[in-house]
Design a protein around this motif. Sequence first.
Motif, PDB file in Angstrom:
ATOM      1  N   GLU A   1       1.837-109.139 118.820  1.00 57.76           N
ATOM      2  CA  GLU A   1       1.580-110.566 118.617  1.00 57.76           C
ATOM      3  C   GLU A   1       2.446-111.087 117.480  1.00 57.76           C
ATOM      4  O   GLU A   1       3.004-110.319 116.711  1.00 57.76           O
ATOM      5  CB  GLU A   1       0.097-110.788 118.248  1.00 57.76           C
TER       6      GLU A   1
ATOM      7  N   THR B   1      -2.792-103.414 127.855  1.00 58.26           N
ATOM      8  CA  THR B   1      -2.860-104.770 127.316  1.00 58.26           C
ATOM      9  C   THR B   1      -1.933-104.869 126.119  1.00 58.26           C
ATOM     10  O   THR B   1      -1.906-103.972 125.275  1.00 58.26           O
ATOM     11  CB  THR B   1      -4.306-105.101 126.874  1.00 58.26           C
ATOM     12  N   SER B   2      -1.174-105.957 126.042  1.00 59.34           N
ATOM     13  CA  SER B   2      -0.242-106.139 124.940  1.00 59.34           C
ATOM     14  C   SER B   2      -0.986-106.293 123.618  1.00 59.34           C
ATOM     15  O   SER B   2      -1.915-107.080 123.500  1.00 59.34           O
ATOM     16  CB  SER B   2       0.617-107.385 125.173  1.00 59.34           C
TER      17      SER B   2
ATOM     18  N   TYR C   1       8.945-105.400 127.004  1.00 60.94           N
ATOM     19  CA  TYR C   1       9.517-106.208 125.929  1.00 60.94           C
ATOM     20  C   TYR C   1      11.029-105.989 125.854  1.00 60.94           C
ATOM     21  O   TYR C   1      11.542-104.959 126.271  1.00 60.94           O
ATOM     22  CB  TYR C   1       8.950-105.779 124.567  1.00 60.94           C
TER      23      TYR C   1
ATOM     24  N   THR D   1       8.227-112.300 130.184  1.00 61.59           N
ATOM     25  CA  THR D   1       7.160-113.097 130.773  1.00 61.59           C
ATOM     26  C   THR D   1       7.674-113.937 131.927  1.00 61.59           C
ATOM     27  O   THR D   1       8.876-114.113 132.106  1.00 61.59           O
ATOM     28  CB  THR D   1       6.524-114.030 129.723  1.00 61.59           C
TER      29      THR D   1
ATOM     30  N   ALA E   1       8.432-110.577 124.651  1.00 61.32           N
ATOM     31  CA  ALA E   1       7.854-110.106 125.910  1.00 61.32           C
ATOM     32  C   ALA E   1       8.648-110.622 127.099  1.00 61.32           C
ATOM     33  O   ALA E   1       9.176-111.732 127.074  1.00 61.32           O
ATOM     34  CB  ALA E   1       6.405-110.588 126.012  1.00 61.32           C
TER      35      ALA E   1
ATOM     36  N   GLN F   1       2.873-111.430 131.502  1.00 63.04           N
ATOM     37  CA  GLN F   1       3.885-110.509 130.999  1.00 63.04           C
ATOM     38  C   GLN F   1       4.070-109.409 132.031  1.00 63.04           C
ATOM     39  O   GLN F   1       3.102-108.876 132.565  1.00 63.04           O
ATOM     40  CB  GLN F   1       3.447-109.907 129.668  1.00 63.04           C
TER      41      GLN F   1
ATOM     42  N   ARG G   1      -0.786-112.773 129.027  1.00 58.75           N
ATOM     43  CA  ARG G   1      -0.603-112.875 127.568  1.00 58.75           C
ATOM     44  C   ARG G   1      -1.494-113.973 127.023  1.00 58.75           C
ATOM     45  O   ARG G   1      -2.195-113.793 126.045  1.00 58.75           O
ATOM     46  CB  ARG G   1       0.860-113.207 127.224  1.00 58.75           C
ATOM     47  N   THR G   2      -1.364-115.135 127.620  1.00 61.82           N
ATOM     48  CA  THR G   2      -2.173-116.302 127.272  1.00 61.82           C
ATOM     49  C   THR G   2      -2.454-117.003 128.598  1.00 61.82           C
ATOM     50  O   THR G   2      -1.780-116.721 129.591  1.00 61.82           O
ATOM     51  CB  THR G   2      -1.419-117.257 126.324  1.00 61.82           C
TER      52      THR G   2
END
Length: 156
Positions: free
Chosen positions: A75, A71-72, A122, A86, A84, A113, A107-108
């Motif tokens: 932030e 998990t990233s 990244y 994405t 990232a 990602q 990510r959100t």
Amino acid sequence: MRVSIVLAGAALLGTLAACGSTATSGSASAPEGSTPAPVGAVKIGQSSVGPILTDSEGRTLYAFADDKTGTSTCESDCLATWPALTGGKNFTAGAGADQKLLTATERTPGVEQAKYGVWPLYYYVGDQGPGDIDGQGVDNLWFVVGADGKLIKKTP
């Protein structure tokens, strides 16, 4: 007094806009001055430390050692330096990359990602173009990723 408040507000809005665009712009977050790669295209490229993951344009992709759980954890300010990779959920493995290792992590809501093995991927804004690996070993936490999904910790 009124002018200084207006100017301070404008400066704050400009700062917030810049921060927001860096952290959320997806594959368009590739290093400044470069054209974003097609969403989700990952392949193996050659470098001074051996074969490594790159995007379809040959720009180096990195992993953050603190992301070892898959998990990233990068932030905000971190994403300003390490944007990232994405896009959609269907990332594509190109030449030399293993499609079984290439997945996505959210990510959100609605923003995925790319992840290779356990490593979210990244870019590094200090890389000027394809083949650069200037992010290699930064803070002893950022490393290029090999075709096998493992971090390469050699120095260039």
